[in-house]
Design a protein around this motif. Structure first.
Motif, PDB file in Angstrom:
ATOM      1  N   LYS A   1       0.737  -1.181   0.213  1.00  0.00           N
ATOM      2  CA  LYS A   1       0.011  -0.189   0.099  1.00  0.00           C
ATOM      3  C   LYS A   1       0.924   1.219  -0.144  1.00  0.00           C
ATOM      4  CE  LYS A   1      -4.358  -1.523   1.771  1.00  0.00           C
ATOM      5  NZ  LYS A   1      -5.732  -1.068   2.569  1.00  0.00           N
TER       6      LYS A   1
ATOM      7  N   GLU B   1      -3.419  10.842  -5.342  1.00  0.00           N
ATOM      8  CA  GLU B   1      -2.010  11.229  -4.505  1.00  0.00           C
ATOM      9  C   GLU B   1      -1.031  11.332  -5.638  1.00  0.00           C
ATOM     10  OE1 GLU B   1       0.476  12.393  -1.879  1.00  0.00           O
ATOM     11  OE2 GLU B   1      -1.570  12.123  -1.530  1.00  0.00           O
TER      12      GLU B   1
ATOM     13  N   GLN C   1       0.398   5.360   0.237  1.00  0.00           N
ATOM     14  CA  GLN C   1      -0.512   6.605   0.208  1.00  0.00           C
ATOM     15  C   GLN C   1       0.164   7.904   0.099  1.00  0.00           C
ATOM     16  OE1 GLN C   1      -2.230   5.844   4.150  1.00  0.00           O
ATOM     17  NE2 GLN C   1      -4.255   4.680   3.066  1.00  0.00           N
TER      18      GLN C   1
ATOM     19  N   ASP D   1      -4.467   3.262  -3.497  1.00  0.00           N
ATOM     20  CA  ASP D   1      -3.240   3.307  -2.697  1.00  0.00           C
ATOM     21  C   ASP D   1      -2.733   1.885  -2.918  1.00  0.00           C
ATOM     22  OD1 ASP D   1      -5.223   1.755  -1.828  1.00  0.00           O
ATOM     23  OD2 ASP D   1      -5.124   2.233   0.389  1.00  0.00           O
TER      24      ASP D   1
END
Length: 535
Positions: free
Chosen positions: A66, A102, A68, A147
């Motif tokens: 993951k 992101e 982020q 993510d």
């Protein structure tokens, strides 16, 4: 030891690729969008690259995590022991594809991956590996969807559609993988003659011959990316490369025609480079002069769309195609790949099935036409079948086509053709557990990819092919394949006529012993392989 792999392909070819993998002996095969995931060992990875006709590339995931933030990417990548993958003095490159709020720039993600790898080497050894964009020793792909991130090794290198036999090309050539996929979708297995009346540079013809003879398309390529990996097993790959036990005889013939002399010349050159001149005959002829073949045949063709290839009377061309098929191809099947609905309408025949496919950036359709004499009711009354039960089932599927589909061109053609390999790839975090010899998988990804895409059969200086035109030696044994006859070329270039004559193997040069199977390559395509896998 088994590990997970991903074979990418074109939209619509996933079931065909899955069937190829099944026949290859892959395990845990699952179809996704523009991809098929599977498990296997190192030999399976080599075979997938070397033998699959409809795979764009084969990826080997090495980490799912993951991410982020950019720091998450950097930290997770840095946890990997990169000394296992990038040895001293070797180069690497990173491609990135991102779908995330992101991460808005793929190059930024690739820079973070590179920084993590370089910093790890600096901290451990005091030196750093070099980056090579054009010809890296290790090619990495990172994909981020929201993510969820996945980092893969690319085992193929250049796209697998770059077979290596194409010497010359016409404008807007058909992708080799798409051509092979269409032939497999048609169900043709080399049991009747094959015809492409608008053959261009001969892609359909060559791919049909490879499938008919079950020749591995990788035999023409110079190299694969896995040959540069630290754990590369040259002996294993040599065994796969020189194993022709799967190849088979082809007793029918493949015909190509085009009304452009330049295209005919280029197609003949490509056929010769592929070493398939005895299976394929190419003549200068216009489709409007097409007459009923004497032998049962299938037509598969890709007429101009009026996009990249201009045609003075595009609709008139398709009307002519329909007329020729109706009156001069009865009792056979025709498969046509095209782009515009108005073009299909001009054919004037009812298709048995429509299959949506992408040709580059164009959302096209592949349509099958069952040709018969007389009316439909009479044909059915005599037991004729226009549409099989399976075809009826496929055509009844909901959402088979986009709603209000109008054959519009994509706007991001350049991105789709070049960087689109993993644009739509979506992974889910998962692990693999090997227990009692069986592989269990968790939370598999379901998405896939698109294209980009070259070992040559040596065409040599003459046209005799080894001693007396025979295949020559292999593995120290005589291995002679004998003479082939029944190349049913016409004497005058007319359609459907045949002329039997004793043929040698033509362009199949060099003995096929050990590394010398590389002699299938064109002589100017690079040095032969020697013992130990070096060049």
């Amino acid at each position: 030891m088994e590990f997970e792999m991903i074979a990418k392909t074109f939209m619509g070819l996933e079931p065909v690729l899955a069937q190829e993998l099944t026949e290859l002996g892959a395990n845990n095969i699952e179809i996704g969008r523009r991809m098929v995931s599977f498990t296997g060992d190192k030999e399976m990875m080599y075979r997938a690259n070397f033998q699959l006709h409809t795979a764009i590339r084969v990826l080997k995931p090495i980490k799912h995590f993951k991410a982020q933030s950019a720091d998450d990417v950097y930290n997770e990548v840095k946890k990997i022991d990169w000394s296992e993958y990038v040895k001293e003095g070797k180069t690497f490159a990173v491609d990135a594809v991102v779908f995330s709020e992101e991460f808005r720039h793929s190059k930024f993600v690739s820079y973070k991956v590179k920084d993590a790898i370089v910093d790890q080497f600096r901290e451990r050894t005091g030196s750093r590996p070099n980056i090579s964009v054009s010809n890296p020793d290790i090619q990495l792909h990172i994909h981020i969807a929201e993510d969820k991130a996945t980092l893969c090794l690319d085992s193929s290198g250049e796209s697998l559609h770059q077979r290596g036999y194409r010497q010359e090309s016409v404008k807007a050539p058909l992708n080799e993988i798409l051509a092979a996929g269409i032939i497999l979708l048609s169900g043709w297995k080399g049991d009747i003659d094959f015809i492409d009346p608008m053959c261009g540079s001969g892609t359909f013809l060559i791919e049909a011959a490879l499938l008919a003879r079950n020749i591995s398309p990788g035999v023409y390529r110079k190299s694969f990316a896995f040959e540069k990996w630290p754990d590369f097993d040259p002996h294993l790959f040599d065994t796969i490369y020189n194993d022709d036990s799967r190849e088979r005889d082809f007793t029918h013939h493949i015909y190509g025609y085009d009304n452009d002399p330049s295209a005919v010349a280029k197609a003949r050159l490509n056929v010769k480079a592929a070493g398939l001149s005895n299976d394929i005959t190419i003549e200068l002829a216009d489709f409007k002069e097409f007459v009923q073949p004497k032998e049962p045949s299938i037509i598969i063709t890709n007429p101009p769309y009026g996009e990249r290839i201009s045609t003075p009377d595009l609709l008139g061309t398709y009307k002519m195609i329909g007329e020729r098929l109706k009156h001069q191809f009865s009792g056979n099947e025709a498969w046509i790949l095209s782009y515009r609905e108005e073009c299909f309408e001009q054919i004037g025949l009812k298709p048995s099935i429509k299959i949506p496919l992408y040709n580059g950036s164009l959302e096209c359709e592949l349509r099958k036409y069952a040709l018969f004499k007389g009316g439909l009711r009479e044909f059915r009354g005599e037991g004729g079948i226009v549409k099989t039960e399976e075809e009826k089932k496929q055509m009844a599927e909901k959402h088979r086509f986009k709603k209000n589909r109008d054959f519009k061109r994509r706007t991001d053609e350049e991105n789709e053709n070049e960087d689109g390999d993993i644009r739509t790839f979506t992974f889910h975090n998962h692990d693999i557990e090997v227990k009692n010899g069986r592989v269990r998988k968790f939370d598999r990804y379901d998405d896939g990819a698109e294209p980009r895409g070259r070992r040559f059969r040596d065409t040599g200086k003459d046209n005799n092919g080894g001693k007396d035109g025979k295949w020559g030696k292999r593995g120290g044994s005589d291995g002679e394949r004998g003479d082939r006859s029944t190349d049913r070329r016409s004497k005058d270039g007319k359609w459907g006529k045949s002329n039997k004559f004793n043929s040698d193997r033509g362009d199949k040069y060099g003995d096929r012993r050990g590394r010398d199977r590389d002699d299938r390559r064109s002589s100017f395509k690079g040095p032969k392989r020697d013992k130990g896998g070096k060049r």
